[in-house]
Structures are given as structure tokens and as C-alpha cells.
Design an enzyme around this catalytic site. Structure first.
Site, PDB file in Angstrom:
ATOM      1  N   LYS A 142       0.852  -1.202   0.000  1.00  0.00           N
ATOM      2  CA  LYS A 142       0.000   0.000   0.000  1.00  0.00           C
ATOM      3  C   LYS A 142       0.883   1.246   0.000  1.00  0.00           C
ATOM      4  O   LYS A 142       2.093   1.155   0.245  1.00  0.00           O
ATOM      5  CB  LYS A 142      -0.899  -0.023   1.235  1.00  0.00           C
ATOM      6  N   TYR A 150      16.229  30.065   7.269  1.00  0.00           N
ATOM      7  CA  TYR A 150      15.055  30.789   7.764  1.00  0.00           C
ATOM      8  C   TYR A 150      15.084  30.921   9.287  1.00  0.00           C
ATOM      9  O   TYR A 150      15.469  29.988   9.992  1.00  0.00           O
ATOM     10  CB  TYR A 150      13.776  30.025   7.403  1.00  0.00           C
TER      11      TYR A 150
HETATM   12  C1  PLP Z   1      -0.268  -1.886   6.662  1.00  0.00           C
HETATM   13  C2  PLP Z   1      -0.905  -3.194   6.919  1.00  0.00           C
HETATM   14  C3  PLP Z   1      -0.116  -4.356   7.062  1.00  0.00           C
HETATM   15  C4  PLP Z   1       1.387  -4.341   7.070  1.00  0.00           C
HETATM   16  O1  PLP Z   1       1.875  -3.777   8.254  1.00  0.00           O
HETATM   17  P1  PLP Z   1       3.436  -3.827   8.587  1.00  0.00           P
HETATM   18  O2  PLP Z   1       3.517  -3.362   9.981  1.00  0.00           O
HETATM   19  O3  PLP Z   1       4.100  -2.916   7.637  1.00  0.00           O
HETATM   20  O4  PLP Z   1       3.854  -5.236   8.404  1.00  0.00           O
HETATM   21  C5  PLP Z   1      -0.779  -5.562   7.207  1.00  0.00           C
HETATM   22  N1  PLP Z   1      -2.130  -5.623   7.221  1.00  0.00           N
HETATM   23  C6  PLP Z   1      -2.915  -4.526   7.109  1.00  0.00           C
HETATM   24  C7  PLP Z   1      -4.388  -4.683   7.140  1.00  0.00           C
HETATM   25  C8  PLP Z   1      -2.331  -3.278   6.962  1.00  0.00           C
HETATM   26  O5  PLP Z   1      -3.104  -2.205   6.857  1.00  0.00           O
END
Ligand code: PLP
Length: 373
Positions: free
Chosen positions: A33, A252
């Protein structure tokens, strides 16, 4: 190149093998994702497919579409809820949808949609999903009325990275136990990255669901970090160098004053590239193995760094700088965040350089050069 992310696909592939080993041989649902945590979802999907990963996870419909458009044919599970108007096309594209409530089931039934679905059970994450009892009812209802193609059942752990909270995690897994042995379900999955390596032997799930572990980052303190290889480094080159002729303010807000004789370099990286503004006066970068402090405020596009005396003779315009590398966990902690946020914050004008077989095989940048070396 101005500022770039080096993304080592050989290391990604190493991490896949390591996850398989440490999770007791479970299959992997590769979580890519948020553009594979900023590193390039399509490139990750291809590499994971080559490693034999058969199902990928993304957060939303749009991300799933990007993968299909790029020709990825593996199964794709969307974790989030999907907009009602997109369900039709999601089915055409063979996406796996997450079902979180009876309302969603009603919606499918009313509209005569028949998607592939995974039932989400909320065992303690407190975000989305059915209670265990409601999930059983939902599954029965789906099966009796043939509402959808039931492919999976899953839950998500909220504190698998914290050994002091293992009682909670074990309770979460206990609440899910009813579903572990379910007949005829292809995908039963519980464990995120930390879960995969800490609780692999404690569940009967078919798949683990790692994200950050694919990146080679183990998000809790353990010797296991050594078994993984970091995939990502953020790099740049010195843009400008000056020796102060007098005391002078830097950047800045005049928050830093340099002394006469200090050598200050300017780097073409800023918070818009994902080098967080909280690194102002206190953060650091690595140049030729030396830690160099950030001086003054990080700007949107530039950052100033002080060169330690012993390094001065070795640097000039064009010298390579590692902004974030193996020290990502420590860097994240310094600014009160987690590696996930640093990675997903890498800006879109940062070129992504993919390394495979020890060589750069692809560069993805705004210049739209897709260079194959
Ligand atoms: C983001 C996510 C994962 C992966 O999480 P990690 O901590 O990066 O392993 C797994 N399952 C779901 C439903 C997620 O949203």
C-alpha cells in the site's frame, strides 16, 4: 540526479525468503500500500511476483487499479472500504474486497454484485471489521445465500511490535481462533511484520501479511534485524560549499549562527522531498562515513549541513551524501515518528533508482527517463 532513493530489489527478494523462513513457511501476502511505502508499488509487485508471492495487499481501489494497469496479474486485496460506485469495475478487475459490515453485504445483495471477498474481523485493532460473533453470522449468511465468492478471512494486530503487550496480542489471536481452521477458505491471515516473526508458530493462518519487513526494517528491538537487508536509502549530492568569513546566520528564522571558518554545505533536499523539517538543528546526514549535523531550519528544497573539520579536505560540490539509510529507525525516533512515515513521506520529485543483480536497472523520475542499463 538531484536527490534520489536507492531501492535494492535484491534485498527485497532476500527479505521475502527470510520472512518465509521465520514465519514457519507460511505464504506471503505482500503489503505494498501507499506506493509500497513510497518505494514504487509496481516495481515491488513485479519483484514479489518473481519471488513467488501470489497475492498483494493495498489500501484502496486506486492503488489496486494502478497495479492492474501496469499488468500485474496476481491477486490483489484491498484493505479499505471501496466506494460503492467502483464495486462493478473492481469485480471486473478481479480485486478481492474487504467486507467489514452487514451493510456492505446488503449492498452486494441488493445490486447483484458477486465479488471475491475477505471478511475482516476486528479482534482488538478497533478500526474496522466485524466482531468474531458477527463475522460468523456474516460468513453463514454469505454462504447460505451465495452472496459472494468467499476467498479469505482476516484480522489485524495492533501491538505485535511490543513484547510487553503480548497478552493483548495473544487475546487477539485467541478471538480469531474460530476462523483458523475454516474449511474451503484459501486465505486466512493475521500476522503483520512483527506478528510474522514473533508469532508465526502460534497461528494456523495460511498467509502472513508483512509490509515494513519487506523493506528490511524490523520495527522492534531484536537481533533479528541482522537477518534482514535494508532496501531503501535516500541520497543526494553536495550542491554548494562555503567557508564562513565571519559569524553568519544560516537559513530561515536565524535559528543557527555559524562561526568564522565553519564550512557549511547546502544540500538539494528539503522537507518536500521527505527530509523532515524536524531534522532542523539536531538531525544529521552521513558524508564519507562521517556524521554531519544539520544547521538551521530544513527548507522546502534545501538543507544546510556543517562539515566537521577532519572531513573538510575530502568534500566538494558533487560529493555523495546519505540522508537516510540503515539508521532509519534511530532517525525516526529522533523526530518522534516511525520509519513508515519517513518512507511514505519521500516526495515525488525524488528519483527512484532500482538496483537488481547489483546494478541500477531502472530509474523512475519526473524527467520520465526510464533508463535500462
Ligand atoms: C499496513 C498493513 C499491514 C502491514 O503492516 P506492517 O507493519 O508494515 O507489516 C498488514 N495488514 C494490514 C491490514 C495493513 O493495513
Amino acid at each position: 540526479m538531484r536527490t534520489w532513493a536507492e531501492i535494492n530489489l535484491d534485498n527485497l527478494s532476500h527479505n521475502v525468503s527470510m520472512i518465509r523462513e521465520l514465519s514457519g513457511g507460511k505464504e506471503i501476502l505482500g503489503v505494498i500500500k501507499a506506493n509500497a511505502y513510497g518505494m514504487g508499488a509496481v516495481e515491488y509487485a513485479r519483484e514479489l511476483a518473481e519471488c513467488g508471492v501470489k497475492i498483494l495487499g493495498v489500501a484502496c481501489y486506486e492503488e489496486a487499479c494502478e497495479l492492474r494497469a501496469a499488468g500485474i496479474e496476481e491477486d490483489i486485496l484491498i484493505f479499505g472500504c471501496i466506494p460503492p460506485e467502483s464495486v462493478g469495475t473492481a469485480i471486473e478487475k478481479k480485486f478481492h474486497l474487504t467486507i467489514n459490515s452487514m451493510e456492505e453485504i446488503d449492498f452486494l445483495e441488493r445490486n447483484n454484485y458477486y465479488p471475491k471477498v475477505h471478511i475482516k474481523v476486528d479482534t482488538g485493532m478497533g478500526r474496522v471489521g466485524f466482531t468474531s460473533e458477527m463475522a460468523l453470522e456474516a460468513i453463514d449468511y454469505i454462504r447460505e445465500n451465495d452472496i459472494a465468492d468467499l476467498q479469505g478471512i482476516y484480522t489485524h494486530l495492533s501491538v505485535a511490535d511490543d513484547p510487553t503487550e503480548d497478552v493483548y496480542t495473544l487475546e487477539q489471536m485467541e478471538k480469531f481462533r474460530t476462523f483458523e481452521g475454516f474449511e474451503g477458505i484459501k486465505y486466512i491471515h493475521i500476522l503483520n511484520s512483527c506478528g510474522s516473526i514473533r508469532f508465526g508458530g502460534k497461528t494456523y493462518s495460511t498467509h502472513v501479511r508483512p509490509g515494513i519487513l519487506l523493506q528490511g526494517i524490523v520495527p522492534y528491538d531484536t537481533d533479528l534485524q541482522e537477518k534482514f537487508k535494508y532496501v531503501f536509502e535516500l541520497k543526494t549530492r553536495i550542491l554548494y560549499i562555503k567557508r564562513l568569513e565571519d559569524e553568519a546566520y544560516i537559513s530561515y528564522g536565524k535559528s543557527y549562527r555559524g562561526n568564522e571558518g565553519d564550512v557549511i554545505v547546502t544540500l538539494p533536499v528539503g522537507y518536500a522531498d521527505g527530509f523532515n523539517r524536524k531534522f532542523s538543528n539536531g538531525g544529521s546526514v552521513m558524508i564519507k562515513g562521517h556524521r554531519c549535523p544539520v544547521v538551521g531550519k530544513v527548507c522546502m528544497d534545501m538543507t544546510m549541513v556543517k562539515i566537521p573539520r577532519e572531513l573538510v579536505s575530502q568534500v566538494g560540490v558533487g560529493t555523495e551524501v546519505t540522508l537516510i539509510g540503515k539508521d532509519i529507525a534511530a532517525k525516526a525516533e529522533e523526530i518522534g515518528t516511525i520509519p513508515y512515515e519517513i518512507m511514505t513521506g519521500v516526495g515525488r520529485r525524488v528519483s527512484r533508482c532500482y538496483i537488481k543483480g547489483g546494478k541500477i536497472v531502472k530509474v523512475k523520475s519526473l524527467v520520465e527517463v526510464e533508463r535500462r542499463v
